[in-house]
Design a protein around this motif. Structure first.
Motif, mmCIF file in Angstrom:
data_model
loop_
_atom_site.group_PDB
_atom_site.id
_atom_site.type_symbol
_atom_site.label_atom_id
_atom_site.label_comp_id
_atom_site.label_asym_id
_atom_site.label_seq_id
_atom_site.Cartn_x
_atom_site.Cartn_y
_atom_site.Cartn_z
ATOM 1 N N PHE A 102 105.206 16.939 -55.646
ATOM 2 C CA PHE A 102 104.822 17.125 -53.650
ATOM 3 C C PHE A 102 104.019 16.614 -53.104
ATOM 4 N N GLY A 103 103.393 17.290 -53.885
ATOM 5 C CA GLY A 103 101.749 16.388 -53.082
ATOM 6 C C GLY A 103 101.646 14.779 -53.106
ATOM 7 N N VAL A 104 101.736 14.656 -53.610
ATOM 8 C CA VAL A 104 101.997 12.860 -54.067
ATOM 9 C C VAL A 104 102.337 12.375 -53.150
ATOM 10 N N VAL A 105 103.897 12.832 -52.610
ATOM 11 C CA VAL A 105 104.901 12.534 -52.026
ATOM 12 C C VAL A 105 104.574 12.369 -50.464
ATOM 13 N N ALA A 106 103.844 13.562 -50.409
ATOM 14 C CA ALA A 106 102.929 14.128 -48.371
ATOM 15 C C ALA A 106 101.813 13.672 -49.020
ATOM 16 N N ALA A 107 101.285 13.262 -49.933
ATOM 17 C CA ALA A 107 100.103 12.324 -49.304
ATOM 18 C C ALA A 107 100.324 11.027 -48.948
ATOM 19 N N ILE A 108 101.243 10.106 -49.683
ATOM 20 C CA ILE A 108 102.147 9.173 -49.817
ATOM 21 C C ILE A 108 102.235 8.877 -48.047
ATOM 22 N N SER A 109 103.285 9.706 -47.645
ATOM 23 C CA SER A 109 103.683 9.735 -46.234
ATOM 24 C C SER A 109 103.015 10.398 -45.143
ATOM 25 N N GLY A 110 101.992 11.033 -45.442
ATOM 26 C CA GLY A 110 100.550 10.743 -44.376
ATOM 27 C C GLY A 110 100.226 10.216 -44.253
ATOM 28 N N VAL A 111 99.930 9.289 -45.611
ATOM 29 C CA VAL A 111 98.872 7.883 -45.374
ATOM 30 C C VAL A 111 99.405 7.018 -44.281
ATOM 31 N N ILE A 112 101.205 6.500 -44.306
ATOM 32 C CA ILE A 112 101.569 6.369 -43.725
ATOM 33 C C ILE A 112 101.943 6.174 -42.619
ATOM 34 N N ALA A 113 102.583 7.769 -41.945
ATOM 35 C CA ALA A 113 102.055 8.197 -40.806
ATOM 36 C C ALA A 113 100.539 7.805 -40.097
ATOM 37 N N GLY A 114 100.188 8.229 -40.928
ATOM 38 C CA GLY A 114 98.207 8.472 -40.372
ATOM 39 C C GLY A 114 98.035 7.314 -39.520
ATOM 40 N N ARG A 115 98.265 5.705 -40.423
ATOM 41 C CA ARG A 115 98.186 4.818 -40.232
ATOM 42 C C ARG A 115 98.837 4.146 -38.968
ATOM 43 N N ALA A 116 100.117 4.428 -39.251
ATOM 44 C CA ALA A 116 100.865 4.459 -37.533
ATOM 45 C C ALA A 116 100.119 5.271 -35.985
ATOM 46 N N GLU A 117 100.136 6.279 -36.238
ATOM 47 C CA GLU A 117 99.474 6.845 -35.040
ATOM 48 C C GLU A 117 98.701 6.243 -34.704
ATOM 49 N N ILE A 118 97.267 5.917 -36.085
ATOM 50 C CA ILE A 118 96.176 5.146 -35.749
ATOM 51 C C ILE A 118 96.410 3.731 -35.280
ATOM 52 N N ALA A 119 97.184 2.960 -35.388
ATOM 53 C CA ALA A 119 97.672 2.292 -34.707
ATOM 54 C C ALA A 119 98.676 1.996 -33.214
ATOM 55 N N ALA A 120 98.939 2.845 -33.304
ATOM 56 C CA ALA A 120 99.552 3.356 -31.599
ATOM 57 C C ALA A 120 98.454 4.169 -30.656
ATOM 58 N N GLU A 121 97.594 4.578 -31.444
ATOM 59 C CA GLU A 121 97.318 4.318 -30.251
ATOM 60 C C GLU A 121 95.322 3.454 -29.645
ATOM 61 N N LEU A 122 95.528 3.232 -30.643
ATOM 62 C CA LEU A 122 94.239 1.402 -30.381
ATOM 63 C C LEU A 122 95.726 1.073 -29.754
ATOM 64 N N THR A 123 96.786 0.497 -29.924
ATOM 65 C CA THR A 123 96.819 0.145 -28.779
ATOM 66 C C THR A 123 97.779 0.370 -26.799
ATOM 67 N N ALA A 124 97.693 1.433 -27.191
ATOM 68 C CA ALA A 124 97.517 2.550 -25.950
ATOM 69 C C ALA A 124 96.539 2.519 -25.407
ATOM 70 N N GLN A 125 95.147 2.600 -26.247
ATOM 71 C CA GLN A 125 94.262 1.817 -25.591
ATOM 72 C C GLN A 125 93.701 0.687 -24.849
ATOM 73 N N GLU A 126 94.140 0.209 -25.595
ATOM 74 C CA GLU A 126 93.788 -1.327 -24.853
ATOM 75 C C GLU A 126 94.669 -1.817 -24.224
ATOM 76 N N ALA A 127 95.836 -1.187 -23.999
ATOM 77 C CA ALA A 127 96.875 -1.014 -22.513
ATOM 78 C C ALA A 127 96.292 -1.049 -21.440
ATOM 79 N N GLU A 128 95.688 0.572 -21.541
ATOM 80 C CA GLU A 128 95.155 0.865 -20.307
ATOM 81 C C GLU A 128 93.661 -0.248 -19.145
ATOM 82 N N PRO A 129 94.120 0.025 -18.201
ATOM 83 C CA PRO A 129 93.233 -0.976 -17.929
ATOM 84 C C PRO A 129 92.243 -0.195 -16.854
ATOM 85 N N ARG A 130 91.137 -0.654 -17.054
ATOM 86 C CA ARG A 130 89.791 -0.479 -17.064
ATOM 87 C C ARG A 130 89.309 -0.559 -15.959
#
Length: 130
Positions: A102-130
């Motif tokens: 359970f720990g290994v599967v949860a860690a792998i899934s969490g890393v994948i989701a975390g990387r996707a969340e970080i990428a989505a936040e960076l994309t959203a920040q880049e899309a914001e007008p300054r």
């Protein structure tokens, strides 16, 4: 088909896996309450209270519609604590293999989701007008 003003939500395989992992974590905490404490009262209280507490913490801080939205680090810590508690439960009740898997599967899934969340936040920040 989406109507104007709505956003299409994409649910991928990792999202489904994460939902199953969350349910399994709640089940694990309830199972621990059932096995680790004598009945009637301590067992029933922990069997209901432990998963309920974890679900409330998840809803308040980690869910997509969290009451208290956190940054990536805060969300990760909440997830690590909840999933880590579920892993610890399996070790405490004598099933370390289940805990490790359970720990290994949860860690792998969490890393994948975390990387996707970080990428989505960076994309959203880049899309914001300054």
């Amino acid at each position: 088909m989406t109507t104007p003003g709505t956003v299409a939500v994409r649910i991928g395989p990792n999202d489904v896996l994460r939902f199953v992992l969350e349910l399994f974590a709640l089940f694990s905490l309830g199972f621990w309450g059932y096995l680790a404490w004598p009945f009637p009262w301590p067992g029933v209280l922990f069997m209901v209270g432990a998963p309920l507490f974890a679900a409330v913490v998840w809803a308040l801080f980690r869910s997509p519609k969290a009451v208290f939205p956190l940054d990536v680090v805060g969300r990760s810590l909440v997830e690590i604590f909840v999933m880590g508690a579920a892993v610890a439960v399996w070790f405490m009740i004598g099933y370390p293999v289940v805990g490790v898997i359970f720990g290994v599967v949860a860690a792998i899934s969490g890393v994948i989701a975390g990387r996707a969340e970080i990428a989505a936040e960076l994309t959203a920040q880049e899309a914001e007008p300054r």
